[in-house]
Scaffold this motif. Structure first.
Motif, mmCIF file in Angstrom:
data_model
loop_
_atom_site.group_PDB
_atom_site.id
_atom_site.type_symbol
_atom_site.label_atom_id
_atom_site.label_comp_id
_atom_site.label_asym_id
_atom_site.label_seq_id
_atom_site.Cartn_x
_atom_site.Cartn_y
_atom_site.Cartn_z
ATOM 1 N N UNK A 168 0.822 -1.217 0.000
ATOM 2 C CA UNK A 168 0.000 0.000 0.000
ATOM 3 C C UNK A 168 0.851 1.259 0.000
ATOM 4 N N UNK A 169 2.060 1.176 0.562
ATOM 5 C CA UNK A 169 2.924 2.363 0.631
ATOM 6 C C UNK A 169 3.397 2.806 -0.747
ATOM 7 N N UNK A 170 3.224 1.963 -1.749
ATOM 8 C CA UNK A 170 3.561 2.370 -3.126
ATOM 9 C C UNK A 170 2.707 3.559 -3.543
ATOM 10 N N UNK A 171 1.427 3.566 -3.121
ATOM 11 C CA UNK A 171 0.522 4.658 -3.514
ATOM 12 C C UNK A 171 0.255 5.644 -2.371
ATOM 13 N N UNK A 252 0.830 3.839 -20.551
ATOM 14 C CA UNK A 252 1.597 2.590 -20.472
ATOM 15 C C UNK A 252 2.919 2.810 -19.728
ATOM 16 N N UNK A 253 3.564 3.925 -20.014
ATOM 17 C CA UNK A 253 4.821 4.246 -19.342
ATOM 18 C C UNK A 253 4.596 4.373 -17.840
ATOM 19 N N UNK A 258 4.977 2.436 -12.298
ATOM 20 C CA UNK A 258 4.278 2.040 -11.080
ATOM 21 C C UNK A 258 4.624 0.606 -10.708
ATOM 22 N N UNK A 259 4.668 -0.254 -11.705
ATOM 23 C CA UNK A 259 5.006 -1.653 -11.455
ATOM 24 C C UNK A 259 6.443 -1.786 -10.938
ATOM 25 N N UNK A 287 -1.271 8.143 -9.345
ATOM 26 C CA UNK A 287 -0.823 8.208 -7.949
ATOM 27 C C UNK A 287 -1.982 8.380 -6.984
ATOM 28 N N UNK A 288 -2.971 9.178 -7.367
ATOM 29 C CA UNK A 288 -4.077 9.462 -6.461
ATOM 30 C C UNK A 288 -5.279 8.567 -6.617
#
Length: 372
Positions: A168-171, A252-253, A258-259, A287-288
């Protein structure tokens, strides 16, 4: 003699129809029960349920707050009353949620479902929170509540729960710092978290787990380069064609970044400095968790407040926002208009990220309604 006088006082208060006397009766009964072993007997408990509930309905806010403080640690208190107070205004509910031994897991989960964000945050902060309630907090994925949970070292977070929190900390940028210091963070999860944090936290993680930061930085850089150069020659040619197709390539980028764990708030500033407004819009939306339509409405809004809320929701610092706003205006014909130093802007960066996201959506919805 003293007991008889006390009983007579209670009877007089019970007969009185004055609001102040009813409140004094409520506190007097509380005092009486607190020192009586009989208050735990089932027949007395049933009577207390009726007496307290009848009195609390008419009690003023200050009396309810005083009662909540008195009953917060009482194991004899009527359970129905405790649950009513736990759902009251947050200033009244806070001591009950934090301390009451009568609140069971199912009561706390009910608060997560039915109560306000402020109540949910207090649940996440409750000492010795069980794994069952912790999992319910993580399932709901409310950023402000997750952040409160990670800051609660006594919560029973399982290995699987920690893994979900790190993911979850990724977002949710607000989770990263407390997770980096959390006693249950493992080396494997620390290496995953390492790719999503700033330099200061990377140093702290590397020191704590004796991670080879140079090797990990190189691996992350290679992943980013692979993500950014993964298009074929044909794809790069399409990227230069029509606007709609270019934006698809940008999405796509962003998905690849994100991945790879590299889509962070700093990327938004980088996109603007490279004069790629569409890339900024798509990155902010990702991001949001916002729609691209809502992000574009914020950028074209008559006020910078919606954009400030969106930026606050993804972890951009208030001191960075004037730079973001200035760059957006350069690329967007001066929009959004208005001052970046207004009270609403300052307020946006003073709220939890989850609340800022909710306020952003409300602001956009309100703007759309006004235009209709």
């Amino acid at each position: 003699m003293g007991a008889a006088v006390r009983a007579q006082d209670l009877i007089s208060l019970a007969h009185s129809r004055q609001a102040g006397d009813r409140e004094r009766l409520l506190l007097a009964v509380t005092d009486l029960c607190d020192g009586s072993p009989d208050s735990r007997r089932p027949e007395v408990q049933s009577l207390l349920d009726n007496v307290f509930m009848a009195l609390v309905v008419e009690a003023e806010r200050d009396i309810r707050r005083a009662l909540a403080e008195r009953l917060a640690e009482a194991d004899w208190a009527p359970k129905a009353l405790v649950n009513v107070l736990a759902l009251d205004e947050i200033d009244i509910a806070r001591p009950i949620i934090a301390k009451s031994p009568l609140l069971r897991d199912q009561d706390l989960i009910r608060l997560l479902i039915e109560a306000t964000i402020e109540h949910q945050i207090e649940v996440a902060r409750r000492p010795a929170l069980s794994a069952r309630v912790v999992d319910a907090v993580i399932d709901r994925a409310e950023p402000a509540v997750l952040t409160a949970l990670v800051g609660n070292p006594s919560a029973e977070i399982t290995e699987g729960g920690m893994r979900r929190l790190v993911e979850s900390s990724r977002r949710i940028a607000a989770l990263r710092s407390p997770l980096a210091r959390h006693p249950k963070l493992t080396r494997l999860l620390a290496e995953q978290l390492y790719g999503w944090v700033g330099q200061a936290l990377r140093t702290a993680i590397a020191d704590r787990f004796r991670i080879d930061s140079d090797a990990l930085d190189q691996a992350i850089a290679e992943a980013v380069r692979a993500a950014q150069s993964g298009q074929s020659g044909e794809e790069r040619q399409v990227l230069l064609s029509r606007d709609g197709e270019r934006e698809e390539m940008e999405r796509r980028l962003i998905a690849k970044l994100e991945a790879a764990g590299q889509l962070r708030p700093g990327y938004l500033v980088r996109a603007l400095k490279e004069r790629k407004l569409s890339l900024f819009e798509n990155a902010l939306a990702a991001l949001g968790g916002f729609s691209i339509t809502d992000v574009r409405s914020a950028i074209d809004a008559p006020s910078p407040e919606p954009l400030a809320l969106a930026c606050a929701a993804v972890g951009i610092d208030r001191v960075v926002f004037p730079t973001v706003l200035s760059l957006v205006r350069e690329l967007n014909a001066g929009r959004p208009y208005g001052s970046e130093a207004g009270r609403a802007i300052l307020s946006a960066f003073g709220t939890p990220v989850g609340v800022a996201a909710d306020h952003f959506r409300q602001a956009i919805a309100g703007g759309a309604s006004a235009r209709v």
